[in-house]
Every structure is written in C-alpha cells, then in structure tokens.
Design an enzyme around this catalytic site. Structure first.
Site, short mmCIF file in Angstrom:
data_model
loop_
_atom_site.label_atom_id
_atom_site.label_comp_id
_atom_site.label_asym_id
_atom_site.label_seq_id
_atom_site.Cartn_x
_atom_site.Cartn_y
_atom_site.Cartn_z
N GLY A 18 0.81 -1.21 -0.04
CA GLY A 18 0.06 -0.06 0.03
C GLY A 18 0.93 1.26 0.03
N ARG A 22 -1.46 9.12 3.14
CA ARG A 22 -1.80 10.05 4.18
C ARG A 22 -0.53 10.54 4.96
NH1 ARG A 22 -6.41 7.70 7.72
NH2 ARG A 22 -6.11 5.84 6.40
N GLN A 82 3.37 -6.82 -6.17
CA GLN A 82 1.80 -6.31 -6.53
C GLN A 82 1.87 -5.14 -7.27
OE1 GLN A 82 -0.83 -5.44 -3.31
NE2 GLN A 82 -2.45 -6.62 -4.26
N ASN A 185 -11.34 -7.04 13.53
CA ASN A 185 -10.28 -7.97 12.63
C ASN A 185 -9.01 -7.07 12.80
OD1 ASN A 185 -8.60 -9.43 11.15
ND2 ASN A 185 -9.30 -8.30 9.36
N ASN A 243 -1.23 5.62 9.88
CA ASN A 243 -1.33 6.08 8.75
C ASN A 243 -1.08 7.36 8.33
OD1 ASN A 243 -3.21 3.92 7.87
ND2 ASN A 243 -4.34 4.32 9.72
N ASN A 401 44.13 20.43 12.17
CA ASN A 401 44.37 19.26 11.64
C ASN A 401 44.33 19.54 10.19
OD1 ASN A 401 41.57 19.73 11.92
ND2 ASN A 401 41.11 17.67 11.48
C1 UD1 Z 1 -7.98 -4.12 6.62
C2 UD1 Z 1 -8.95 -5.41 6.71
C3 UD1 Z 1 -9.89 -5.07 8.14
C4 UD1 Z 1 -8.93 -4.97 9.10
C5 UD1 Z 1 -7.95 -3.99 8.85
C6 UD1 Z 1 -7.09 -3.55 10.28
C7 UD1 Z 1 -9.36 -6.35 4.56
C8 UD1 Z 1 -10.20 -6.36 3.65
N1 UD1 Z 1 -9.62 -5.55 5.58
O1 UD1 Z 1 -8.57 -3.36 6.23
O2 UD1 Z 1 -10.76 -6.18 8.13
O3 UD1 Z 1 -9.91 -4.46 10.38
O4 UD1 Z 1 -7.33 -4.09 7.70
O5 UD1 Z 1 -6.31 -2.63 9.95
O6 UD1 Z 1 -8.53 -7.13 4.71
N2 UD1 Z 1 -2.38 -4.22 1.15
C9 UD1 Z 1 -1.62 -4.74 0.11
N3 UD1 Z 1 -2.42 -4.72 -0.96
C10 UD1 Z 1 -3.42 -4.42 -1.36
C11 UD1 Z 1 -4.46 -3.69 -0.20
C12 UD1 Z 1 -3.58 -3.86 1.09
O7 UD1 Z 1 -0.46 -4.74 0.23
O8 UD1 Z 1 -4.10 -4.63 -2.60
C13 UD1 Z 1 -1.88 -3.91 2.37
C14 UD1 Z 1 -1.70 -2.42 2.88
O9 UD1 Z 1 -0.51 -1.88 2.46
C15 UD1 Z 1 -1.88 -2.54 4.40
C16 UD1 Z 1 -2.80 -3.64 4.54
O10 UD1 Z 1 -2.60 -4.58 3.42
O11 UD1 Z 1 -0.54 -2.60 5.06
C17 UD1 Z 1 -4.09 -3.64 4.82
O12 UD1 Z 1 -4.48 -2.81 3.72
P1 UD1 Z 1 -5.85 -1.67 3.86
O13 UD1 Z 1 -6.22 -1.34 2.71
O14 UD1 Z 1 -5.24 -0.65 4.89
O15 UD1 Z 1 -6.90 -2.45 4.68
P2 UD1 Z 1 -8.03 -1.79 5.68
O16 UD1 Z 1 -9.36 -1.34 4.66
O17 UD1 Z 1 -7.54 -1.05 6.61
CA CA Z 2 -5.65 0.33 7.22
#
Ligand code: UD1
Ligand code: CA
Length: 499
Positions: A18, A22, A82, A185, A243, A401
């Site tokens: 990600g 922010r 990714q 979660n 964040n 020096n």
């Molecule tokens: C996710 C969880 C949510 C949980 C929350 C905790 C899912 C769908 N949701 O939501 O249940 O409560 O985390 O913080 O899993 N990332 C990737 N590739 C992607 C998407 C995300 O590497 O395509 C990584 C991001 O960099 C990040 C993490 O996965 O470190 C979580 O992604 P984020 O989009 O922040 O998920 P949330 O919407 O916060």
């Molecule tokens: Ca998150």
C-alpha cells in the site's frame, strides 16, 4: 514452548504494498522510523522471532526502496510484487503465487500467517501464541481480533448466536447493527495453507470498495463447513497501524514508553521517562542512571553505573562502566570506564576516550584517541589526534588538523602538559612528558621532556594608545591611570621597554 510451531511448517506473509498517501511523504510509509527502526523492520523482527520456515513480503508502491530494505533485514525473504493494489486478498494471492514458484510445484503446507508492515508494536510472543492456538484448534482460518473503543474503519468480527465466528464484514459493507460491533479484525490472520490456496481464487471483488478482501475467506471456510475462530489479543496496540504523521508520533511515544518501562524493569534508573528516548536496538546494563532529556539512539551500549544526562544525545556510542556524560552530543564515540564528558561537549565519529579520561566543557573531538586518564578539560578542538595516557591539554587548545588541502595527524605523548591557548599545527608530535608554554603555536616536533615556547619576548610600546587611538574612551582611561602613575592594582607603570 514454541514446539507446536516448529513441528508445523510456518509461512509468514507481510503485506507492504500500500502507498500510505496520508503520510504525505516521499518516503514510503513502512520505511518511516519508530524508535530508530523502520516500521517494517519492527514487524520483521517480530516475525523472525517466531522462526518461520519462510517469509514472503508483498511490495508494490515504491518497491525499489521497500524491496531492498526488506531484503537487507531478511536476506532469504521471498519478495512478491503487487503492481496494482486490488485488495488484501489479491495481495496474498500474489504472495502465494510467488511461493508456488519458489517451491517449484511442491504444495504449500502448514500454517500461513498474514501480517501488515505498518504495525511496529507487534511482538513475536503474540504471533507465536496466535499460531499455536490456530494449529491446536485445527482451524481453516483464525482471526487475531481485538476489542476497541472506536471500531470505525475496521472489519467487524460477526458472531452467530452460539458465539461462533461467521464472517468479517468491512466498514463500508456493514449494516448499522454490524457497525455497533466492537470486536474487530486486527488484520492478522492465520490459515491452513491448503485451505488458503483453494480459497483465494474464489474471492470476488463484488463489494463496496471493489477489492478482493482477504477477510471473505472466513465466510468461504464457514460455507465449506470448516473450523473458524478468533483469538482476542489483550494488547490491541500491538496490531495498531500508522497512517499519518500524527499517528507516527503517537506510535513513537508509545513504543518509547514500552522500551523505557522495559529497561526500568531490567534495573535502569530513569528519572523522567517522559523526556527519555531509547531506540529499540540500544543495550543498557543494570544500574545505569538516565537523567532527564536524554536520547540514546541507534546501537548505543551503556555499561553499569554510568550516569547519562541531563540533556544528552548519544548515537551509536559505547559508554563504559561508571562513566559520566553531562549535556553532550556524541555519535560513533567510545567513552571509557569512569571517564567524564561535558558539560557541553561534542564527540564526533571516531572519538575514543580512555578509562578515567576527560573531555570537558566546550570541547569538540573528532577521529581522535584520548588515552586513559588524559584530559582535555576546556574550550578545545581535538581533530585527528592521539593523546597519550595522563597527558593534560591546556584550556583553549586547537589541534589544527587541516592545512586547507589535506587533514594531518597530531600525537601528544603520555604525561605531556601543554599550556593554555596552544595551536598544534599538524602533522606534529609532542613527546612524552614534554611541556609547552601558554600561547605556543607548535609547528615543529617537541622532543620528550622539552619545553616548547613560541613567539618573541613580550614588548610593551608605551603611549601607543595615546598616539594611535587618541580621543577614544580607551585613551582617556589610559591617560587617567597614567596621571595617577599607577597601573590597576597599584603596580608602577612600566618604562615602556620590553624585558
Ligand atoms: C484491513 C482489513 C480489515 C481490518 C483492517 C485492520 C481487509 C479487506 N480488511 O482493512 O478487516 O480490520 O485491515 O487494519 O483485509 N495491502 C496490500 N495490497 C493491497 C491492499 C492492501 O499490500 O492490495 C496492504 C496495505 O499496505 C496494508 C494492509 O494490506 O498494510 C491493509 O490494507 P488496507 O487497505 O489498509 O486495509 P483496511 O481497509 O484497513
Ligand atoms: Ca488500514
């Protein structure tokens, strides 16, 4: 204690693709530091603490910086790229594909733990306990869940009437009732590998965000009649992400609070924990005392009975037992046992102070070895020098020096005594037990035991001020004194000729 994990094959997937927009930073979010270590570095330390069979990191945004950083910390990491962030389910699928390639067709077995790269407080113990419970319960999916005061933005853990976990519902897809649920979660999930490999292609992106949610695997497992469960973590902070810069500062303070508390439990006296900053890799011995306003950074090591502070910053330094460091700034310096530094000292890289030695007030030292018991007490610059044991350097001494082109070295022999306001024009040597007079500019070597003086005898030119500075308050003062025919202190005026 960790047997159960060792018996099984454990794979950990760390999601770091990600963008972290922010943060508003040219530096990728997970590379920002907390307590002297990148956020992803903290997570990888915890992950390595569980001794997994393999670690896969999913990188995307700024992977040219993030990838090498992770590789440096975990040389045998499997990096999965990714390109487009299409959701956590998609990210894990990319990880599994990279693993399958690595395994050359052999099936992925055992347990797969998924963690995020932006949760620096995560501890190995928590991951280990979670993996153990997951395996003992023979579940297809386990959720590391937490109860939080404000669940906004998190996936909610939805339980049936019997208390069994039924699904994780994301914020944007939740009903009003589901939004009231405060069990969330954390993002850390454990999977049976075989189940995971089969479930990932079954995820759809038919949801509010149009993403492939890893969390939908819970529903899939339930539909397949497999075991699903959640393991509540007491210390939710361990799974909290960062964040923006405000959260980064809060995280920094919280991690520091934990580190400082830990050191106090190990026998370190910290007078003011709120103004004491200790990086994650610092090592302290019991009975070290830290006074207010101290930063111990990098790989700094402090031995027992040393007292640091107030108001000092030590980065990558080694401080010997019983040493005293007051209002100093030091980097890559070694301070010997029972040595004394400051107040107001600047120790640049390569400063080595021997046991019982002293670097005093308004003294700057760089790339120099000051021997045991040797002293540089006041107002001096010591660069590229070697000062023998128990030598004493007079106040206001400059080790010159640099000749404008190259740096040169100065050596002062043991037990030498140099006068105040000296300049040592390098390269030059002052022999063992030698002495120099006040104000000496040492341009040539001084043999052992010799006295070096420079500059001619003092000459007083009588009436110079009256003729060259006539009409000034200075001249008036001189005239007044001469009328009384005494110098301040009642000493008869000089006849004007030098002696
Ligand atoms: C996710 C969880 C949510 C949980 C929350 C905790 C899912 C769908 N949701 O939501 O249940 O409560 O985390 O913080 O899993 N990332 C990737 N590739 C992607 C998407 C995300 O590497 O395509 C990584 C991001 O960099 C990040 C993490 O996965 O470190 C979580 O992604 P984020 O989009 O922040 O998920 P949330 O919407 O916060
Ligand atoms: Ca998150």
């Amino acid at each position: 204690m960790s047997e159960a994990v060792h018996d099984h094959e454990l794979t950990v997937v760390v999601l770091a693709a990600g963008g972290g927009t922010r943060m508003k930073s040219k530096t990728m979010k997970v590379l920002h530091q907390v307590s002297g270590r990148s956020m992803v570095g903290h997570v990888l330390t915890a992950v390595q603490g569980v001794k997994p069979r393999r670690i896969v990191a999913v990188v995307g945004h700024q992977r040219d910086e993030v990838g090498p950083h992770i590789r440096q910390l975990v040389p045998d990491v499997v990096l999965a790229v990714q390109d487009e962030q299409r959701g956590t389910g998609h990210a894990v699928r990319i990880a599994v594909e990279a693993l399958t390639e690595r395994l050359m067709g052999a099936p992925l077995r055992g347990t797969v733990l998924v963690a995020y790269a932006d949760t620096p407080l995560l501890q190995a113990e928590s991951l280990r306990a979670f993996a153990q419970e997951h395996e003992a319960a023979q579940r297809a999916v386990s959720i590391l869940s937490g109860v939080v005061a404000d669940p906004f933005g998190y996936g909610r853990v939805v339980r049936g009437d019997d208390g069994d976990v039924e699904a994780i519902v994301e914020e944007n897809d939740a009903t009003r009732d589901q939004r009231e649920i405060r069990e969330i979660n954390s993002g850390i999930l454990a999977f049976d590998a075989e189940f995971l490999v089969g479930a990932l292609p079954r995820l759809s992106n038919d949801n509010a965000k149009g993403e492939y949610y890893l969390t939908d695997t819970v529903k899939i497992a339930r539909d397949d009649g497999l075991h699903v469960g959640a393991h509540l973590i007491d210390d939710v902070g361990q799974t909290e992400g960062v964040n923006d810069r405000v959260q980064l500062a809060e995280m920094g303070r919280e991690m520091n609070r934990r580190i400082v508390t830990q050191w106090m439990r190990e026998g370190v006296t910290v007078m003011d924990p709120a103004t004491t900053w200790i990086d994650a890799d610092v090592k302290l011995e019991p009975d070290v005392t830290i006074l207010p306003g101290v930063q111990l950074l990098g790989a700094t090591v402090v031995a027992e009975d040393a007292v640091i502070g107030p108001d000092s910053t030590l980065k990558d330094c080694e401080v010997g037992a019983g040493a005293r460091v007051v209002r100093a700034h030091a980097e890559l310096a070694v301070i010997g046992e029972a040595a004394s530094v400051g107040p107001f000292a600047y120790l640049r890289p390569g400063s080595l102070l021997g046991a019982g030695g002293k670097i005093g007030t308004f003294v700057e030292v760089k790339n120099s070895e000051i021997g045991p018991g040797a002293k540089v007490p006041h107002l001096s610059y010591v660069g590229d020098a070697e000062i023998g044991e128990q030598a004493n350097i007079g106040a206001g001494t400059i080790f010159a020096n640099w000749d404008g082109v190259a740096k040169h070295h100065t050596r002062v022999g043991r037990l030498a005594r140099t006068g105040s306001n000296n300049t040592f024009v390098a390269p030059v040597e002052i022999g063992e037990g030698a002495t120099t007079g006040g104000g000496t500019v040492v341009r040539r070597n001084v043999p052992p035991g010799a006295l070096a003086v420079s500059g001619g005898p003092q000459r007083n030119l009588a009436g110079w001020v009256a003729s060259k500075r006539a009409g000034t308050p200075q001249a008036a003062a001189a005239e007044q004194a001469l009328e009384g025919d005494t110098e301040p202190g009642g000493v008869p005026a000089d006849d004007g000729e030098g002696h």
